[in-house]
Design a protein around this motif. Structure first.
Motif, PDB file in Angstrom:
ATOM      1  N   UNK A 229       5.292   2.383  -5.477  1.00 48.51           N
ATOM      2  CA  UNK A 229       5.395   1.082  -6.155  1.00 48.51           C
ATOM      3  C   UNK A 229       5.136  -0.098  -5.211  1.00 48.51           C
ATOM      4  N   UNK A 230       5.634   0.003  -3.987  1.00 45.38           N
ATOM      5  CA  UNK A 230       5.437  -1.114  -3.051  1.00 45.38           C
ATOM      6  C   UNK A 230       4.018  -1.105  -2.472  1.00 45.38           C
ATOM      7  N   UNK A 231       3.452   0.083  -2.246  1.00 44.76           N
ATOM      8  CA  UNK A 231       2.037   0.137  -1.844  1.00 44.76           C
ATOM      9  C   UNK A 231       1.159  -0.512  -2.911  1.00 44.76           C
ATOM     10  N   UNK A 232       1.469  -0.219  -4.174  1.00 45.39           N
ATOM     11  CA  UNK A 232       0.669  -0.753  -5.289  1.00 45.39           C
ATOM     12  C   UNK A 232       0.719  -2.277  -5.304  1.00 45.39           C
ATOM     13  N   UNK A 233       1.907  -2.839  -5.072  1.00 45.49           N
ATOM     14  CA  UNK A 233       2.042  -4.295  -5.000  1.00 45.49           C
ATOM     15  C   UNK A 233       1.176  -4.849  -3.863  1.00 45.49           C
ATOM     16  N   UNK A 234       1.217  -4.197  -2.711  1.00 46.05           N
ATOM     17  CA  UNK A 234       0.447  -4.653  -1.548  1.00 46.05           C
ATOM     18  C   UNK A 234      -1.058  -4.615  -1.832  1.00 46.05           C
ATOM     19  N   UNK A 235      -1.496  -3.541  -2.501  1.00 44.60           N
ATOM     20  CA  UNK A 235      -2.925  -3.399  -2.852  1.00 44.60           C
ATOM     21  C   UNK A 235      -3.356  -4.527  -3.795  1.00 44.60           C
ATOM     22  N   UNK A 236      -2.531  -4.788  -4.829  1.00 44.16           N
ATOM     23  CA  UNK A 236      -2.911  -5.752  -5.867  1.00 44.16           C
ATOM     24  C   UNK A 236      -2.684  -7.204  -5.424  1.00 44.16           C
ATOM     25  N   UNK A 237      -1.522  -7.483  -4.837  1.00 47.10           N
ATOM     26  CA  UNK A 237      -1.159  -8.875  -4.535  1.00 47.10           C
ATOM     27  C   UNK A 237      -1.421  -9.256  -3.078  1.00 47.10           C
ATOM     28  N   UNK A 238      -1.265  -8.284  -2.155  1.00 49.98           N
ATOM     29  CA  UNK A 238      -1.446  -8.588  -0.737  1.00 49.98           C
ATOM     30  C   UNK A 238      -2.913  -8.574  -0.342  1.00 49.98           C
ATOM     31  N   UNK A 239      -3.605  -7.474  -0.661  1.00 45.55           N
ATOM     32  CA  UNK A 239      -5.005  -7.318  -0.268  1.00 45.55           C
ATOM     33  C   UNK A 239      -5.974  -7.778  -1.352  1.00 45.55           C
TER      34      UNK A 239
ATOM     35  N   UNK B 158      -4.797  -2.587  12.114  1.00 47.76           N
ATOM     36  CA  UNK B 158      -4.403  -4.001  12.238  1.00 47.76           C
ATOM     37  C   UNK B 158      -5.247  -4.909  11.351  1.00 47.76           C
ATOM     38  N   UNK B 159      -6.479  -4.491  11.039  1.00 45.59           N
ATOM     39  CA  UNK B 159      -7.295  -5.358  10.169  1.00 45.59           C
ATOM     40  C   UNK B 159      -6.770  -5.338   8.730  1.00 45.59           C
ATOM     41  N   UNK B 160      -5.961  -4.338   8.397  1.00 43.15           N
ATOM     42  CA  UNK B 160      -5.367  -4.258   7.057  1.00 43.15           C
ATOM     43  C   UNK B 160      -3.954  -4.848   7.055  1.00 43.15           C
ATOM     44  N   UNK B 161      -3.172  -4.517   8.090  1.00 42.57           N
ATOM     45  CA  UNK B 161      -1.744  -4.839   8.063  1.00 42.57           C
ATOM     46  C   UNK B 161      -1.244  -5.528   9.322  1.00 42.57           C
ATOM     47  N   UNK B 162      -2.130  -6.269   9.997  1.00 43.03           N
ATOM     48  CA  UNK B 162      -1.720  -6.949  11.233  1.00 43.03           C
ATOM     49  C   UNK B 162      -0.499  -7.826  11.054  1.00 43.03           C
ATOM     50  N   UNK B 163      -0.437  -8.538   9.926  1.00 45.10           N
ATOM     51  CA  UNK B 163       0.679  -9.442   9.650  1.00 45.10           C
ATOM     52  C   UNK B 163       2.009  -8.687   9.685  1.00 45.10           C
ATOM     53  N   UNK B 164       2.061  -7.527   9.013  1.00 47.47           N
ATOM     54  CA  UNK B 164       3.335  -6.801   8.886  1.00 47.47           C
ATOM     55  C   UNK B 164       3.672  -6.017  10.158  1.00 47.47           C
ATOM     56  N   UNK B 165       2.652  -5.597  10.899  1.00 46.18           N
ATOM     57  CA  UNK B 165       2.898  -4.967  12.203  1.00 46.18           C
ATOM     58  C   UNK B 165       3.510  -5.990  13.161  1.00 46.18           C
TER      59      UNK B 165
ATOM     60  N   UNK C 144       2.767  -0.176   7.016  1.00 47.57           N
ATOM     61  CA  UNK C 144       3.629  -1.100   7.767  1.00 47.57           C
ATOM     62  C   UNK C 144       4.291  -2.081   6.797  1.00 47.57           C
ATOM     63  N   UNK C 145       3.576  -2.417   5.724  1.00 50.29           N
ATOM     64  CA  UNK C 145       4.148  -3.284   4.692  1.00 50.29           C
ATOM     65  C   UNK C 145       5.429  -2.666   4.141  1.00 50.29           C
ATOM     66  N   UNK C 146       5.358  -1.364   3.779  1.00 47.22           N
ATOM     67  CA  UNK C 146       6.549  -0.703   3.236  1.00 47.22           C
ATOM     68  C   UNK C 146       7.687  -0.722   4.259  1.00 47.22           C
ATOM     69  N   UNK C 147       7.368  -0.365   5.509  1.00 48.51           N
ATOM     70  CA  UNK C 147       8.405  -0.332   6.551  1.00 48.51           C
ATOM     71  C   UNK C 147       9.056  -1.708   6.681  1.00 48.51           C
ATOM     72  N   UNK C 148       8.234  -2.762   6.622  1.00 51.05           N
ATOM     73  CA  UNK C 148       8.801  -4.103   6.751  1.00 51.05           C
ATOM     74  C   UNK C 148       9.651  -4.463   5.532  1.00 51.05           C
ATOM     75  N   UNK C 149       9.302  -3.968   4.352  1.00 48.11           N
ATOM     76  CA  UNK C 149      10.094  -4.327   3.158  1.00 48.11           C
ATOM     77  C   UNK C 149      11.542  -3.845   3.269  1.00 48.11           C
ATOM     78  N   UNK C 150      11.762  -2.726   3.979  1.00 49.82           N
ATOM     79  CA  UNK C 150      13.139  -2.249   4.149  1.00 49.82           C
ATOM     80  C   UNK C 150      13.939  -3.241   5.002  1.00 49.82           C
TER      81      UNK C 150
END
Length: 469
Positions: A388-398, A219-226, A159-165
């Motif tokens: 690349x964007x998943x990697x950012x989310x893993x490192x900086x988001x989660x 939702x416990x991982x990406x509730x914010x972006x959903x 959902x993070x990637x979808x929201x980045x678009x």
């Protein structure tokens, strides 16, 4: 057309049937098949999984710890197509697996047969629910004109990637915790090849509005972006469901029956001591990259299990698989603490094993979800597509991983020294310990989410109630 029916299900006896149309690539086939299993086995809904013969066989043979051919209410329908099967090119300037594009394009041939199949089901059912991959929109574009049908789009990305678009296009206001991550977004340059962009354009042009989006996340991982995505779509009728993870969240990797040989090697290693190195089914490393990675792992002095194999071809059953070479004498030198395998790995079982303490990954979304489910922190080394964007989310988001390199430096070969430093940081430093703690907390939250009364369980029940209303 071939139909493989796992039990004697007759669609005339059911008022709702589900037709699933995946993209013929491993991550997409897998997520679609796991969703099909949940709907058919748990909720007793007849599901028809539709693809080409090679890709149905691929999905079936790579199912994790269950047999698609004996699952109640799960049926497979294949439509023969023909396509070229070029080998992967490890030296391509863009890492996107262009060898798969002929198989993707072959899926365009399914438009008429799938439309006719759905018309047939609609003539004898109260409702036909079509769940299609975002990248098979072209195939199902005629479905909204068929009475008694509904379409739902399955997103096998975060959902993070979808929201980045959306964020790239409109820069909507976001809360501070999202802003911290979004301001570091890597560019999309180098993520995709011209051939796949052409294919994606066909899908965007054929997109159907449908009744909602299904995300392979929790939702416990990406509730914010959903929630942010839901705000961007003001229609009350259009819904977002997070139905993942599409993998078991509890696996006993120490059971003795029919175990993979890699697990026996892991049995002999101390708890949390091994880094699992695998770049998924769509990445081929160049010779230089293989050599630097080999020396970096050796110099790190950490235990490792490395899946060294070429990317999938469009038809994984066609022709020989090229074996990748390591520096002479390497495997003998590292045999005390390193294990190299060259065939298909039981990734989820390796991640679930108590000896596994880290995962060096390309950060395809299925791999991210599996790693999160098993509480394993990640060395994030993205190669193409959404990675690349998943990697950012893993490192900086989660905060459950560390980047191997910035995406802007993707054209440089990562040195053995960098690999050594990053592996040691994850596996043997206070920062790595912190990532492990965060990953374990997230794993526990995901486990609770799929239990009775958990957020994912409720979400699944909401989706099933919606499509059977």
């Amino acid at each position: 057309m071939t139909t493989t029916t796992t039990t004697t299900t007759n669609h005339e006896q059911h008022d709702v049937v589900v037709v699933v149309v995946p993209l013929p690539a491993q991550g997409h086939l897998h997520a679609s098949l796991e969703l099909s299993r949940l709907l058919s086995a748990t909720y007793n809904i007849p599901v028809y999984y539709v693809s080409t013969p090679a890709h149905i066989r691929q999905a079936q043979t790579r199912a994790v710890r269950w047999d698609p051919l004996t699952t109640p209410n799960l049926n497979f329908i294949d439509f023969p197509v023909s396509f070229e099967v070029p080998p992967p090119n490890p030296d391509a300037s863009i890492k996107f697996p262009s060898q798969l594009v002929p198989a993707f394009n072959s899926s365009l041939q399914l438009r008429d047969p799938v439309t006719n199949l759905i018309k047939k089901f609609a003539s004898v059912s109260r409702k036909v629910v079509v769940v299609h991959d975002f990248l098979t929109s072209y195939v199902v574009q005629d479905v909204p004109q068929i009475p008694k049908t509904e379409c739902y789009c399955l997103h096998t990305v975060s959902a993070f990637l979808a929201f980045t678009y959306v964020y790239d296009a409109a820069k909507p206001p976001v809360p501070p915790e999202a802003e911290v991550v979004l301001e570091k977004l890597p560019s999309l340059d180098g993520c995709n090849s011209p051939e796949i962009l052409e294919f994606a354009k066909k899908q965007i042009n054929a997109r159907v509005q449908g009744g909602g989006n299904i995300f392979s996340t929790s939702r416990v991982i990406e509730g914010l972006y959903l929630d942010l995505l839901a705000k961007m779509n003001p229609s009350k009728e259009f819904k977002h469901w997070a139905l993942g993870p599409f993998n078991p969240v509890e696996i006993d990797a120490t059971t003795t029956a029919n175990r993979h040989y890699s697990l026996e090697w892991l049995d002999k290693q101390p708890a949390n001591s091994v880094i699992f190195v695998s770049f998924g089914s769509t990445t081929s490393l160049s010779e230089d990259e293989i050599n630097e990675l080999a020396f970096g792992l050796e110099q790190s002095q950490q235990r490792f299990i490395w899946v060294l194999r070429d990317a999938d071809k469009g038809d994984i059953f066609s022709g020989e698989v090229r074996e990748r070479e390591l520096p002479e004498g390497y495997e003998k030198r590292v045999s005390e603490r390193g294990f190299v395998m060259r065939d298909w790995a039981p990734q989820l079982e390796i991640l679930a094993h108590p000896s596994t303490g880290g995962f060096m990954s390309h950060c395809g979304w299925n791999s991210c979800m599996e790693s999160i489910s098993m509480g394993v922190p990640i060395v994030a080394w993205p190669m193409h597509s959404d990675q690349p964007r998943n990697a950012l989310f893993i490192a900086e988001g989660l905060k459950i991983g560390i980047l191997m390199r910035e995406w802007e430096r993707r054209n440089e070969v990562v040195s053995a020294e960098t690999i050594e430093r990053v592996v040691r940081t994850l596996m043997a430093s206070p920062e790595g310990e912190e990532m492990k703690r965060n990953a374990t907390e997230l794993k526990e939250a995901v486990k609770l989410s799929v239990m009775e009364g958990g957020v994912t369980q409720k979400e699944m029940e909401s989706f099933v109630a919606h499509i059977t209303r």
